[in-house]
Design an enzyme around this catalytic site. Sequence first.
Site, PDB file in Angstrom:
ATOM      1  CG  ASN A   6      -2.169  -0.869   0.914  1.00 35.52           C
ATOM      2  OD1 ASN A   6      -3.019  -0.511   0.099  1.00 35.52           O
ATOM      3  ND2 ASN A   6      -2.247  -2.020   1.567  1.00 35.52           N
ATOM      4  CG  MET A  40       0.245  -5.430  11.214  1.00 37.12           C
ATOM      5  SD  MET A  40      -1.510  -5.186  10.819  1.00 37.12           S
ATOM      6  CE  MET A  40      -1.648  -6.119   9.316  1.00 37.12           C
ATOM      7  CG  HIS A  42      -9.323  -3.463   8.225  1.00 33.25           C
ATOM      8  ND1 HIS A  42      -8.392  -4.034   9.082  1.00 33.25           N
ATOM      9  CD2 HIS A  42     -10.385  -4.315   8.209  1.00 33.25           C
ATOM     10  CE1 HIS A  42      -8.874  -5.166   9.558  1.00 33.25           C
ATOM     11  NE2 HIS A  42     -10.079  -5.353   9.047  1.00 33.25           N
TER      12      HIS A  42
HETATM   13  C1  GAR Z   1      -3.055  -4.861   3.949  1.00 34.57           C
HETATM   14  O1  GAR Z   1      -3.925  -5.858   3.485  1.00 34.57           O
HETATM   15  C2  GAR Z   1      -3.756  -3.944   4.926  1.00 34.57           C
HETATM   16  O2  GAR Z   1      -5.082  -3.706   4.590  1.00 34.57           O
HETATM   17  C3  GAR Z   1      -3.654  -4.756   6.199  1.00 34.57           C
HETATM   18  O3  GAR Z   1      -2.355  -5.261   6.181  1.00 34.57           O
HETATM   19  C4  GAR Z   1      -1.956  -5.453   4.818  1.00 34.57           C
HETATM   20  C5  GAR Z   1      -0.652  -4.725   4.620  1.00 34.57           C
HETATM   21  O4  GAR Z   1      -0.132  -4.996   3.345  1.00 34.57           O
HETATM   22  N1  GAR Z   1      -3.902  -3.938   7.343  1.00 34.57           N
HETATM   23  C6  GAR Z   1      -4.606  -4.343   8.398  1.00 34.57           C
HETATM   24  O5  GAR Z   1      -5.038  -5.481   8.510  1.00 34.57           O
HETATM   25  C7  GAR Z   1      -4.815  -3.291   9.466  1.00 34.57           C
HETATM   26  N2  GAR Z   1      -5.745  -3.733  10.438  1.00 34.57           N
HETATM   27  P1  GAR Z   1       1.028  -4.097   2.752  1.00 34.57           P
HETATM   28  O6  GAR Z   1       2.135  -4.080   3.806  1.00 34.57           O
HETATM   29  O7  GAR Z   1       1.453  -4.832   1.522  1.00 34.57           O
HETATM   30  O8  GAR Z   1       0.470  -2.735   2.484  1.00 34.57           O
END
Ligand code: GAR
Length: 207
Positions: free
Chosen positions: A15, A91, A110
């Site tokens: 992201n 996290m 999320h």
């Molecule tokens: C993503 O799917 C985001 O939505 C989730 O962690 C992943 C991070 O991916 N976030 C949560 O679950 C927050 N509660 P990334 O490091 O590739 O962006």
Amino acid sequence: MNRILGVLISGRGSNLQALIDAIKHGRLDATIAVVISNREDASGLERARQAGIEAICISHHGWLSRDDYDRALVDELRRRNVGLVCLAGFMRVVGSPLLDAYPNAIVNVHPSLLPSFAGVDAQRKALDHGVKVSGVTVHLVTAELDDGPIILQRVVRVLDDDRPETLADRILQEEHLAYPTAVGLLLDGEWRIEGRRFLRARTSAAR
Ligand code: GAR
């Protein structure tokens, strides 16, 4: 709110990459001043450096309290004049020092249609529950986990043969579209909060 972003990550940072790409291609008018990870091994740090963005690790270990850790984050963000804090797979629950320093200026993405399936493993929870649609939520951050006014949501259908990984992959594609869009909406500033609702000035004027 200025257009200077600070991005907080814990992992791979796809992201974060979506934000970097949206800025690079002119779809998001912003700059990323710093990327901060609470984990040294977060591969998102390398993505940031590849893009010429300062990337640092501030481990959450070794602090006397959670608030002390959050204060350290605030110091680093303020030092770089960050106006909007973007959580991108960060996290950790955000505490009051950060929330007070950035009221209505912390945004999170999320992988579910909140308020369903907050917390970790949202895609597995959605499958276990048997829902037929899930998706992505981008929301302002409050003291509650994965709560706060919803800026936008996008729906992803759940398929009969989905596993958590396949559903997560399709949701992630939507995250990469939704997150820069929502950040852009916030930065444009034509919005207000009524109760739990995030409302755009233009939307109501057009009705
Ligand atoms: C993503 O799917 C985001 O939505 C989730 O962690 C992943 C991070 O991916 N976030 C949560 O679950 C927050 N509660 P990334 O490091 O590739 O962006």
